[in-house]
Write an enzyme that holds these catalytic residues in place. Sequence first.
Site, PDB file in Angstrom:
ATOM      1  N   ASP A  35      -7.395  -2.211   3.783  1.00 24.25           N
ATOM      2  CA  ASP A  35      -7.525  -3.644   4.030  1.00 24.25           C
ATOM      3  C   ASP A  35      -8.404  -3.931   5.246  1.00 24.25           C
ATOM      4  OD1 ASP A  35      -5.923  -4.114   1.887  1.00 24.25           O
ATOM      5  OD2 ASP A  35      -4.202  -4.870   3.011  1.00 24.25           O
ATOM      6  N   HIS A  43       0.819  -1.220   0.000  1.00 27.36           N
ATOM      7  CA  HIS A  43       0.000   0.000   0.000  1.00 27.36           C
ATOM      8  C   HIS A  43       0.847   1.263   0.000  1.00 27.36           C
ATOM      9  CE1 HIS A  43      -3.826  -2.178   0.823  1.00 27.36           C
ATOM     10  NE2 HIS A  43      -2.928  -3.095   1.150  1.00 27.36           N
ATOM     11  N   HIS A  96      -6.557  -4.934  11.345  1.00 27.13           N
ATOM     12  CA  HIS A  96      -5.606  -5.437  10.338  1.00 27.13           C
ATOM     13  C   HIS A  96      -4.195  -4.994  10.736  1.00 27.13           C
ATOM     14  CE1 HIS A  96      -4.234  -6.746   6.382  1.00 27.13           C
ATOM     15  NE2 HIS A  96      -3.709  -5.556   6.166  1.00 27.13           N
TER      16      HIS A  96
HETATM   17 FE    FE Z   1      -2.924  -5.181   1.359  1.00 25.27          FE
HETATM   18 ZN    ZN Z   2      -2.488  -4.775   4.434  1.00 23.52          ZN
END
Ligand code: FE
Ligand code: ZN
Length: 252
Positions: free
Chosen positions: A130, A58, A111
């Site tokens: 996510d 990311h 996450h």
């Molecule tokens: Fe990811």
């Molecule tokens: Zn992630």
Amino acid sequence: MKIEIIPCLNDNYSYLIFEKETNTVSIVDPSEFNSCDRIVQKYKKLDYILSTHHHFDHVDGNLKLKKKYNSKVLGFDKDKERIPGIDIKLKDNQKFKIGDLEFKVIFVPGHTNGHIAFYFEKEKILFSGDTLFSLGCGKVFEGTHKDMFNSLNKLKSLSPDTKIYCGHEYTKKNYDFCIKYDPENSFLKEKAKLINLKLKDNLPTIPSNLTDELKTNVFLRCNDKGLKQTLNLKDCSDQEIFTKLRDLKDTF
Ligand code: FE
Ligand code: ZN
């Protein structure tokens, strides 16, 4: 507000946001420099880089894009050590303007411990990283299941017509999981038709919207009696159901 979906790596999505009035260009979670730069070049500038969380898939484009376009990197204050190139440190519930567009920061741990989502309240657009996927949710890596459950509940309370732009194209695999534990769900079967049409033409299944997710995503339906029955856990709390589902999905 114009959004360009940029497929990156195997199944990641980065998103370019163009705001015409003030000619402001931003990108959410630039996964990798090359794929993102190819799109940014059309605009000849990049004002802001928005990071949902620190995972490499990311933020890997952050530093190179920042260097090339002299962009400002925005990320969560409490994760400033892990967001490459961070300039502007955001707090939970803070509002921030990129050109004429205003978003609100929503802290959604689970996450990772520093995960945030970007909510454009007026446009009803959510970049969920996510945390919330179409028909799924992110793996619980750093937080607890309780954290993730609470984070998803925060997102559930947004306007139902919110469009959801998430970090990965996991929709098909997520569908296979949802239908296993929610086999009688007619909305889910309808959604499958749309998903298959998109994927057949190699198109993203994104954006989804919250109305659909509330009816089809098992991780948002932990209070559903039928689902509890299928799991043989009809006396369990919603949070226990969530934990069970997340565990099952980890080995699916
Ligand atoms: Fe990811
Ligand atoms: Zn992630």
